[in-house]
Design a protein around this motif. Structure first.
Motif, PDB file in Angstrom:
ATOM      1  N   ARG A   9      14.955  -0.226  -1.522  1.00  0.00           N
ATOM      2  CA  ARG A   9      14.438   1.003  -2.141  1.00  0.00           C
ATOM      3  C   ARG A   9      13.548   0.712  -3.347  1.00  0.00           C
ATOM      4  O   ARG A   9      12.932   1.612  -3.890  1.00  0.00           O
ATOM      5  CB  ARG A   9      15.607   1.884  -2.577  1.00  0.00           C
ATOM      6  N   TYR A  14       8.630  -4.091  -0.780  1.00  0.00           N
ATOM      7  CA  TYR A  14       7.735  -4.178   0.371  1.00  0.00           C
ATOM      8  C   TYR A  14       6.508  -5.040   0.087  1.00  0.00           C
ATOM      9  O   TYR A  14       6.114  -5.848   0.923  1.00  0.00           O
ATOM     10  CB  TYR A  14       7.322  -2.784   0.843  1.00  0.00           C
ATOM     11  N   TYR A  50      20.314  -0.907   7.573  1.00  0.00           N
ATOM     12  CA  TYR A  50      20.587   0.484   7.930  1.00  0.00           C
ATOM     13  C   TYR A  50      19.297   1.166   8.356  1.00  0.00           C
ATOM     14  O   TYR A  50      18.264   1.018   7.710  1.00  0.00           O
ATOM     15  CB  TYR A  50      21.226   1.220   6.750  1.00  0.00           C
ATOM     16  N   ASP A  51      19.369   1.902   9.443  1.00  0.00           N
ATOM     17  CA  ASP A  51      18.191   2.624   9.911  1.00  0.00           C
ATOM     18  C   ASP A  51      18.049   3.948   9.160  1.00  0.00           C
ATOM     19  O   ASP A  51      18.822   4.244   8.243  1.00  0.00           O
ATOM     20  CB  ASP A  51      18.233   2.823  11.426  1.00  0.00           C
ATOM     21  N   GLU A  52      17.074   4.754   9.599  1.00  0.00           N
ATOM     22  CA  GLU A  52      16.793   6.012   8.913  1.00  0.00           C
ATOM     23  C   GLU A  52      17.938   7.021   9.012  1.00  0.00           C
ATOM     24  O   GLU A  52      17.985   7.998   8.263  1.00  0.00           O
ATOM     25  CB  GLU A  52      15.491   6.635   9.433  1.00  0.00           C
ATOM     26  N   ASN A  53      18.875   6.783   9.926  1.00  0.00           N
ATOM     27  CA  ASN A  53      20.040   7.661  10.072  1.00  0.00           C
ATOM     28  C   ASN A  53      21.289   7.082   9.412  1.00  0.00           C
ATOM     29  O   ASN A  53      22.399   7.515   9.708  1.00  0.00           O
ATOM     30  CB  ASN A  53      20.310   7.936  11.551  1.00  0.00           C
ATOM     31  N   ALA A  54      21.112   6.070   8.587  1.00  0.00           N
ATOM     32  CA  ALA A  54      22.200   5.386   7.877  1.00  0.00           C
ATOM     33  C   ALA A  54      23.165   4.692   8.832  1.00  0.00           C
ATOM     34  O   ALA A  54      24.329   4.500   8.511  1.00  0.00           O
ATOM     35  CB  ALA A  54      22.947   6.352   6.960  1.00  0.00           C
TER      36      ALA A  54
END
Length: 149
Positions: A9, A14, A50-54
């Motif tokens: 985050r 990045y 973890y993906d975008e859906n946690a």
């Protein structure tokens, strides 16, 4: 980026990792001998992200070594720095080591002489009746000389 669990985050995360990938890509392009690692233990190492859906997703190292397989590539660029060499400074000649060593040696000798003289002065003053005053004076003079030295 100091906390592993929230590093992704961090805005610099990045750009930092993109530059690492870009550098790795450049290195591999410089020679046919520059290749990805082939050690099976390394390639089969995995990490959980973890993906975008946690939801946890297991990612193997072998699956992320080739940027083209991940859907991106870096634009080829000229590398003028690759064949350049620094220009030596001709106006700065190194000091001959003999001179440096003799200078250091002279300083060490001066320091030792001062301390020997101070010790000799202390021992001769012990024969005097005011030896404690003379010793204090000699000690203070030596301390002052050491601090200035």
């Amino acid at each position: 980026m100091g906390n592993f669990y929230s590093a992704g985050r961090d805005p610099i995360f990045y750009s930092h990792h993109a530059n690492v990938d870009r550098t790795w890509s450049i290195w591999k392009s410089l020679s046919i001998n520059n290749k990805d690692f082939t050690d099976k233990d390394f390639l089969n190492t995995y990490f959980y992200f973890y993906d975008e859906n946690a939801q946890p997703v297991k990612i193997y190292v072998r699956d992320v070594l080739d940027t083209k397989k991940m859907g991106y590539d870096y634009q080829p660029q000229d590398l003028p720095w690759l064949k350049s060499k620094p220009t030596p400074k001709r106006n700065r000649l190194p000091k001959p080591l003999k001179k440096v060593f003799s200078t250091v040696k002279n300083v060490v000798i001066e320091y030792c002489k001062k301390h020997v003289e101070s010790t000799a002065a202390k021992s001769s003053s012990t024969e005097d009746s005011c030896s404690s005053t003379a010793n204090t004076s000699t000690n203070e003079e030596l301390k002052k000389w050491d601090s200035e030295f």
